[in-house]
Design an enzyme around this catalytic site. Sequence first.
Site, short mmCIF file in Angstrom:
data_model
loop_
_atom_site.label_atom_id
_atom_site.label_comp_id
_atom_site.label_asym_id
_atom_site.label_seq_id
_atom_site.Cartn_x
_atom_site.Cartn_y
_atom_site.Cartn_z
N GLU A 34 0.61 -1.07 0.02
CA GLU A 34 -0.08 0.10 0.05
C GLU A 34 0.86 1.12 0.09
OE1 GLU A 34 -3.19 0.51 -0.48
OE2 GLU A 34 -3.74 2.38 0.85
N THR A 36 -12.63 7.80 -13.05
CA THR A 36 -11.77 7.55 -12.09
C THR A 36 -12.06 6.27 -11.29
OG1 THR A 36 -10.08 8.36 -10.16
CG2 THR A 36 -12.56 8.94 -10.06
#
Length: 574
Positions: free
Chosen positions: A427, A565
């Site tokens: 991440e 997006t």
Amino acid sequence: MPGFRRWGKSKFEKNPESSFKLLAAILVITFYLLIKEFSNPTVRTRDTSTFGAQIQHTAWNGTGKAQETRAGKVRSAMKYTYWKYRENAWGADDILPVSGGNLTTRNGWGAFIVDSASTLALMELWDELAHSLEHIVGIDFTHTEDLVDPFETTIRYLGGLLSIVELYDVGMIPEDILDGEARDLLLEHAVTLAEKLGPAYDTPTGMPWPRVNFKTSQGVADPPAVHFEHPDKPQYAHPAIGPARAGSSILENRVLTRLTGDPVYARNSTLAWAPLVWSKWKTPWKGIVDAPIDISTGAPVGRDRYWDGGHDSYYEYLLKVTLLAPPSDPHVNTYKTRFLESAYSLRKHLSTRSASAPEHAMQHLFIGKQDGETYHNEQGHLACFAPGTILLGSKFYDQPYLRTFALALLEGCHHTYTSTPSKIGPENWAWTPKLSYEAPFHAPETARAKKEWSESGFWSTDPEYKGRPEYVESLFYAWRITGEQRFRDWAWETFSAMETHCKAPYGYAQLADVYRVQPSEWPGTGEGRWIDMQESFWAAETLKYLWLTFTDVGTVSLDDWVFSTEGHVFRMIR
Ligand SMILES: *[C@@H]1O[C@H](CO)[C@@H](O)[C@H](O)[C@H]1NC(C)=O
Ligand SMILES: *[C@@H]1O[C@H](CO)[C@@H](O)[C@H](O)[C@H]1NC(C)=O
Ligand SMILES: *[C@@H]1O[C@H](CO)[C@@H](O)[C@H](O)[C@H]1NC(C)=O
């Protein structure tokens, strides 16, 4: 937030009257500039001969055909995801993929169902889609118990609804799955939802409130829980938002204006990002906005400068709006200029190459973040959208230099994936910049960080995998734009890793640690390797981009479609 520096309180904040005058002046100037922008042809003298170039690679010579087996495997993963949800959590926003439980995270309208519908349509999973559409038509978007987040609601729900209408309108959804009447109902739902979100734009600047209360039809600040969860989040006089919140509604709302003929949606979403695009505040780096930004004044109240989470999709939409906008749109050249400025600023000021490490001589290009005076040598997975978006811009605007830059960034993201035992990237990660005038903000401190750094030239600062799409999204753009086979192979390696490590009893789980894959590394039942979460973008984006990388390159060509997006597809009208 060490290194975070706030701007001093500006003097007009202390006196409400002078603050009002200043606000009025800002508004007048903004409108003047907007009108000037509309009416002044000289702003259009910039060379636009290559504006709108062919985007997808053309010289396929037979290599652009579907890889049926790979595409089929991804489609099966989508079926698995869909059916586990359908059998165990139908109607909930999200299923918990490990326990089979469910969560209400997005106002309880069934976020998974709306967000995954365009993926079902593209994969031609018709029975599944028909069942989803039946549910969607029955959703009451006027009612919810919780505050509504206009950003998440626009990209997931509004975008999801509109994409289905778009796909129907070009004949990609058969009449027996969706007929004209049901199509009109979906569009009505989109209108209802957009109208309910309208109070978000009721601010002096037109920038959106962080939340909307549907019961009182008012925009409101962040709920207290946000401050409770992030106690170090600075408090400002008025709500302040990041660029992504101001700048990620224009694609969806433009499509809604095109489909309904009502200009209000395009207008509101244009005003929402106008204080960023036509910023009156000097920022040190061209095209990069300082944030957070006060929604009442449009002034930056912090000095964060990123392409990472919270800022990302503003830059993405600066490019994509010019793909979607009719060529007659008076602002497209401004958007083009801002996008190119911001991409070159990203290259110059935010991206740094990693130094060689003891067991890893290769250097890699990563995207850092600037907080005030401090450069953070740390990147988030979210920022891996940048290579794909910049590659798209390099092709559309014919900027070969940006292509090289984008492919280097993509190699950096690829490296984070291939360096972990799971073959899935973390991440967040940090690196030691090769050239640095001062001690880097992040340094490998723990034994684990030192080991990771020594072996790969970066170390994880958050080793989770949250089911995110950005890396495979960039691989999809890279494949379609360059035609290089290796990107398909990278996507396949990643999908295989997800199939091995994320597939759980009720869907695809997030990973607690991409570096721990051996059962022996997990005590007891081994369940600790999973995080019991599956966000709707797993189906809306991650599986969609993987599948589109293996299908025939003619399927939703980048020369005909723009991806939101959230991975929803909208038609380009040229
Ligand atoms: C196209 O593909 C064929 C067969 O794979 C190959 O013989 C030929 O050289 C290729 N042409 C070009 C221009 O790459
Ligand atoms: C969600 O989980 C609860 C138990 O926590 C259960 O009662 C409910 O039926 C579930 N909802 C759905 C839509 O499956
Ligand atoms: C448009 O913005 C105005 C505020 O300028 C707001 O009152 C209205 O509800 C918005 N409408 C929509 C559909 O967004």
